[in-house]
Design a protein around this motif. Sequence first.
Motif, PDB file in Angstrom:
ATOM      1  N   ASN A   1       5.351 -10.994  10.456  1.00 34.99           N
ATOM      2  CA  ASN A   1       5.201 -10.132   8.783  1.00 34.99           C
ATOM      3  C   ASN A   1       4.241 -10.950   8.303  1.00 34.99           C
ATOM      4  N   LEU A   2       3.732 -12.053   8.198  1.00 28.97           N
ATOM      5  CA  LEU A   2       2.736 -12.055   7.288  1.00 28.97           C
ATOM      6  C   LEU A   2       1.856 -11.376   8.230  1.00 28.97           C
ATOM      7  N   VAL A   3       1.617 -11.412   9.421  1.00 30.38           N
ATOM      8  CA  VAL A   3       0.619 -10.643   9.629  1.00 30.38           C
ATOM      9  C   VAL A   3       0.822  -9.721   8.881  1.00 30.38           C
ATOM     10  N   THR A   4       1.579  -8.829   9.020  1.00 31.75           N
ATOM     11  CA  THR A   4       2.132  -7.388   8.306  1.00 31.75           C
ATOM     12  C   THR A   4       1.743  -7.107   7.263  1.00 31.75           C
ATOM     13  N   VAL A   5       2.356  -7.955   5.958  1.00 30.30           N
ATOM     14  CA  VAL A   5       1.626  -8.421   4.758  1.00 30.30           C
ATOM     15  C   VAL A   5       0.291  -8.079   4.810  1.00 30.30           C
ATOM     16  N   LEU A   6      -0.504  -9.738   5.396  1.00 27.91           N
ATOM     17  CA  LEU A   6      -1.865  -9.698   5.459  1.00 27.91           C
ATOM     18  C   LEU A   6      -2.637  -8.256   5.485  1.00 27.91           C
ATOM     19  N   LEU A   7      -1.979  -7.124   6.693  1.00 29.21           N
ATOM     20  CA  LEU A   7      -2.557  -6.376   6.976  1.00 29.21           C
ATOM     21  C   LEU A   7      -2.187  -4.912   5.954  1.00 29.21           C
ATOM     22  N   ALA A   8      -0.850  -4.746   5.113  1.00 26.44           N
ATOM     23  CA  ALA A   8      -0.711  -4.195   4.441  1.00 26.44           C
ATOM     24  C   ALA A   8      -1.726  -3.815   3.165  1.00 26.44           C
ATOM     25  N   ALA A   9      -1.856  -5.511   2.252  1.00 22.58           N
ATOM     26  CA  ALA A   9      -3.013  -5.573   1.770  1.00 22.58           C
ATOM     27  C   ALA A   9      -4.236  -5.135   1.823  1.00 22.58           C
ATOM     28  N   GLY A  10      -4.787  -5.392   3.151  1.00 16.30           N
ATOM     29  CA  GLY A  10      -6.027  -4.996   3.729  1.00 16.30           C
ATOM     30  C   GLY A  10      -5.783  -3.545   3.773  1.00 16.30           C
ATOM     31  N   ARG A  11      -4.470  -2.457   4.170  1.00 22.71           N
ATOM     32  CA  ARG A  11      -4.636  -1.515   3.531  1.00 22.71           C
ATOM     33  C   ARG A  11      -4.766  -0.668   1.968  1.00 22.71           C
ATOM     34  N   LEU A  12      -3.785  -1.496   1.323  1.00 18.99           N
ATOM     35  CA  LEU A  12      -4.057  -1.634   0.216  1.00 18.99           C
ATOM     36  C   LEU A  12      -5.205  -0.699  -1.030  1.00 18.99           C
ATOM     37  N   LEU A  13      -6.300  -2.737  -0.646  1.00 24.13           N
ATOM     38  CA  LEU A  13      -7.458  -2.122  -0.406  1.00 24.13           C
ATOM     39  C   LEU A  13      -7.578  -0.690  -0.169  1.00 24.13           C
ATOM     40  N   ALA A  14      -7.862  -0.520   1.161  1.00 22.85           N
ATOM     41  CA  ALA A  14      -8.792   0.811   1.357  1.00 22.85           C
ATOM     42  C   ALA A  14      -8.424   1.994   0.559  1.00 22.85           C
ATOM     43  N   LEU A  15      -6.592   2.045   0.790  1.00 18.18           N
ATOM     44  CA  LEU A  15      -6.111   2.895  -1.134  1.00 18.18           C
ATOM     45  C   LEU A  15      -6.932   2.882  -1.513  1.00 18.18           C
ATOM     46  N   SER A  16      -7.611   1.917  -2.892  1.00 19.19           N
ATOM     47  CA  SER A  16      -8.107   2.153  -3.280  1.00 19.19           C
ATOM     48  C   SER A  16      -9.469   2.479  -3.770  1.00 19.19           C
ATOM     49  N   ALA A  17     -10.198   2.552  -2.183  1.00 21.39           N
ATOM     50  CA  ALA A  17     -11.334   2.472  -2.342  1.00 21.39           C
ATOM     51  C   ALA A  17     -11.604   4.529  -2.123  1.00 21.39           C
ATOM     52  N   GLU A  18     -10.395   4.529  -1.199  1.00 17.44           N
ATOM     53  CA  GLU A  18      -9.704   6.170  -0.928  1.00 17.44           C
ATOM     54  C   GLU A  18     -10.251   6.992  -1.640  1.00 17.44           C
ATOM     55  N   MET A  19      -9.041   6.461  -2.755  1.00 20.29           N
ATOM     56  CA  MET A  19      -8.807   7.157  -4.079  1.00 20.29           C
ATOM     57  C   MET A  19     -10.392   6.979  -5.414  1.00 20.29           C
ATOM     58  N   TRP A  20     -11.142   5.947  -5.166  1.00 22.46           N
ATOM     59  CA  TRP A  20     -12.204   6.189  -5.862  1.00 22.46           C
ATOM     60  C   TRP A  20     -13.097   7.380  -5.378  1.00 22.46           C
ATOM     61  N   CYS A  21     -13.285   7.209  -4.019  1.00 20.15           N
ATOM     62  CA  CYS A  21     -14.690   8.556  -2.965  1.00 20.15           C
ATOM     63  C   CYS A  21     -13.347   9.781  -2.701  1.00 20.15           C
ATOM     64  N   ILE A  22     -12.305  10.014  -3.685  1.00 19.88           N
ATOM     65  CA  ILE A  22     -11.347  11.460  -4.175  1.00 19.88           C
ATOM     66  C   ILE A  22     -12.078  11.537  -5.202  1.00 19.88           C
ATOM     67  N   ARG A  23     -11.456  10.288  -6.110  1.00 19.92           N
ATOM     68  CA  ARG A  23     -12.591  10.706  -7.904  1.00 19.92           C
ATOM     69  C   ARG A  23     -13.970  11.131  -7.839  1.00 19.92           C
ATOM     70  N   THR A  24     -15.059  10.235  -7.158  1.00 21.63           N
ATOM     71  CA  THR A  24     -15.796  10.679  -7.194  1.00 21.63           C
ATOM     72  C   THR A  24     -16.506  11.956  -6.259  1.00 21.63           C
ATOM     73  N   HIS A  25     -15.781  12.322  -5.535  1.00 21.25           N
ATOM     74  CA  HIS A  25     -16.025  13.848  -4.969  1.00 21.25           C
ATOM     75  C   HIS A  25     -15.415  14.381  -6.016  1.00 21.25           C
ATOM     76  N   ILE A  26     -14.385  14.638  -6.649  1.00 19.58           N
ATOM     77  CA  ILE A  26     -14.061  15.424  -7.223  1.00 19.58           C
ATOM     78  C   ILE A  26     -14.753  15.664  -8.539  1.00 19.58           C
ATOM     79  N   GLU A  27     -15.411  14.483  -9.051  1.00 19.94           N
ATOM     80  CA  GLU A  27     -16.694  14.288 -10.124  1.00 19.94           C
ATOM     81  C   GLU A  27     -17.724  14.738  -9.925  1.00 19.94           C
ATOM     82  N   TYR A  28     -18.411  14.651  -8.886  1.00 24.25           N
ATOM     83  CA  TYR A  28     -19.331  15.612  -8.527  1.00 24.25           C
ATOM     84  C   TYR A  28     -19.048  17.078  -8.400  1.00 24.25           C
TER      85      TYR A  28
END
Length: 171
Positions: free
Chosen positions: A133-160
Motif C-alpha cells: 500500500n505504501l509503495v502504491t501510494v508513493l507511485l500514485a503520487a508520482g503518477r499524479l505529478l506526471a499528470l500535472s506535467a502532461e496537462m501542462w504540455c498539452i496546454r502549452t501545445h494548444i497555446e502554440y
Amino acid sequence: MGRHILLYWPNIIGVDGWLARRLGQVSRFGAWLDVVVDNLGRGMLWSRLVEWGWMVSAVEWCVFVCNHNTRGDHWKNSFSSSPWLIRAIMDNGFRTPLGLWVVSGLHCLPLCLYGSQKGLLSQWMYLPLWMQNLVTVLLAAGRLLALSAEMWCIRTHIEYLTSEEKDDKKS
C-alpha cells in the motif's frame, strides 16, 4: 537514406535508452521508438488493469504527439523556460529527484497494480500488505505529478497552435 538506423540493436529490440548510449547507436528514430514502445506497453497494461485505463493511455499519447510535434527529438531538454515544477521534473532528462519520482510513477505504478491484482507482490515477493500500500501510494503520487506535467504540455501545445492561428489570420 539512413535506413541502417533501423538495424541498430536498440531499435531491433525496441529499447533506445541506456543500450543505445552504451553502443553509440543513438538516433532520432530510436528516441521516437522508445516512447512508442513504452506508451504501447503501458497502454495495454492500463487497459487490462482498470476499465478507464484507455484514458491514461490516451493522455500519454496526446502528450507524445504534442511534445514531438513542437519540440522534436530533443523534447526532453526543451523545458528550460518552463515553470519551476516542470523544470524540476524535466531537468537533465528526468535525472532529478522529482524526475525519478515522476518516471517511477509513470512506469512502475501499472506494474505494481498488476502485481498486486495478481498476488505477485505478496506470493512471490513476500511484501506485506502495508508495504504494498505504501509503495502504491508513493507511485500514485508520482503518477499524479506526471499528470500535472502532461496537462501542462498539452496546454502549452494548444497555446502554440492557437497563437500560430492568430498570426496566420493577421497576414
